[in-house]
Design an enzyme around this catalytic site. Sequence first.
Site, PDB file in Angstrom:
ATOM      1  N   LYS A   1       3.972  45.380 -66.530  1.00  0.00           N
ATOM      2  CA  LYS A   1       3.469  44.643 -65.370  1.00  0.00           C
ATOM      3  C   LYS A   1       3.751  43.146 -65.522  1.00  0.00           C
ATOM      4  O   LYS A   1       4.151  42.481 -64.579  1.00  0.00           O
ATOM      5  CB  LYS A   1       1.965  44.901 -65.209  1.00  0.00           C
ATOM      6  CG  LYS A   1       1.325  44.210 -64.000  1.00  0.00           C
ATOM      7  CD  LYS A   1       1.875  44.749 -62.689  1.00  0.00           C
ATOM      8  CE  LYS A   1       1.308  44.053 -61.469  1.00  0.00           C
ATOM      9  NZ  LYS A   1       2.141  44.212 -60.290  1.00  0.00           N
TER      10      LYS A   1
HETATM   11  C1  AGP Z   1       7.838  42.903 -59.003  1.00  0.00           C
HETATM   12  O1  AGP Z   1       7.934  44.114 -58.373  1.00  0.00           O
HETATM   13  C2  AGP Z   1       8.490  42.831 -60.333  1.00  0.00           C
HETATM   14  N1  AGP Z   1       8.034  43.841 -61.217  1.00  0.00           N
HETATM   15  C3  AGP Z   1       8.442  41.448 -60.973  1.00  0.00           C
HETATM   16  O2  AGP Z   1       9.292  40.592 -60.275  1.00  0.00           O
HETATM   17  C4  AGP Z   1       7.068  40.831 -61.043  1.00  0.00           C
HETATM   18  O3  AGP Z   1       6.641  40.482 -59.755  1.00  0.00           O
HETATM   19  C5  AGP Z   1       7.097  39.593 -61.902  1.00  0.00           C
HETATM   20  O4  AGP Z   1       7.629  39.897 -63.171  1.00  0.00           O
HETATM   21  C6  AGP Z   1       5.719  39.077 -62.070  1.00  0.00           C
HETATM   22  O5  AGP Z   1       5.762  37.859 -62.742  1.00  0.00           O
HETATM   23  P1  AGP Z   1       4.643  36.806 -62.432  1.00  0.00           P
HETATM   24  O6  AGP Z   1       3.336  37.437 -62.841  1.00  0.00           O
HETATM   25  O7  AGP Z   1       4.985  35.613 -63.255  1.00  0.00           O
HETATM   26  O8  AGP Z   1       4.693  36.543 -60.952  1.00  0.00           O
END
Ligand code: AGP
Length: 345
Positions: free
Chosen positions: A340
């Site tokens: 995640k």
């Molecule tokens: C989304 O579907 C992906 N798994 C990925 O881009 C994710 O949103 C991202 O890795 C999240 O990172 P963040 O918590 O820094 O936004």
Amino acid sequence: MSIMRKEIFEQPEVLRKCIETNGITVTALVAALKKHDVKFISIAARGTSDHAAIFGKYVFEYLVGCPTCLAAPSIASVYGRKLDLRGTLVIGISQSGMAQDVLEYLEEGKGAGAITASITNNIDSPLAKAAEFHLFCNAGLEKSVAATKTFVTEMMLLLMTGLIWSGNTDYLKLCGTVPDLLEQSLESLEGSAKQAAEHLKNIRDCITLSRGFSYPIALESALKIQETCYVKAKGYSVSDFYHGPIAIADESLQTILIAPESKMMHDFEQVAKRLREAHAGLTIISPSESLRSYADFFFPVPKTDEITAPFVNAAAIQLLACKLADEKGINPDMPRMLKKVTITV
Ligand code: AGP
């Protein structure tokens, strides 16, 4: 039923909560931007949050006339280069609030005279705490690895900021139309997504296209299809697609065109025509019946304002990815090789 599908269907409620929660903070942020006469915005983000940032670029440039760029966070986190960020608003977006390089860029901005704001779905995260202004997605815990409700709340917070900054006093009304519209249309979007997924079930690669406010949705649809369906997908602005990639168009190419009724309609029609002539597969997601005859699958969506169309299109492509994963027998909630939270430095 997948968690991804459940979280897509939470979007109307989550968007309402997001709008209610952030009015005061967004107003305070805009007051600070005006007081400091901010003339430039730099946004740092990764993955899906990066696509929300591109939506933000269109919002701030179109509604406010404020030039907005996407940051290269490694300038701070790897190269250690100082930037002159006086008179700039630096926004860091991260659903988890854990993005290390985004945090370093934002902290660099703070030290270099910028006003800082962050958008996260975790009020206790390092990025939420580091910024002078924290805008909270308030989307509830997102369990599926595929981000859906956090993406649309990030876009909503950028839209609220742009609308208030532009002096649009009726902003709550426009923002409030989005959850209502989604509530009315999610079921029929799911039905069309299922049919589209049946049509596309054997694809192994595809190109996704749009332009303007919905360009980030073309990028996001490619990412969603990659991670949930293991299909090689690449998103383009229609205008960039003409500058080289169109040469690959033949009967073996599958394309998905996201074509809201907008100032880009002529472009959408032209590219649809050329893809048809090249005998490429073409799925069109659009409210415009005039495009139906170009498509080998037409995915109807409700007609909206050009600025709010990305929310409807986001739900459409998220449901399409979710249903395509079902068709391929893949669990969209747990893509291989992914967790995640992905942290890059
Ligand atoms: C989304 O579907 C992906 N798994 C990925 O881009 C994710 O949103 C991202 O890795 C999240 O990172 P963040 O918590 O820094 O936004």
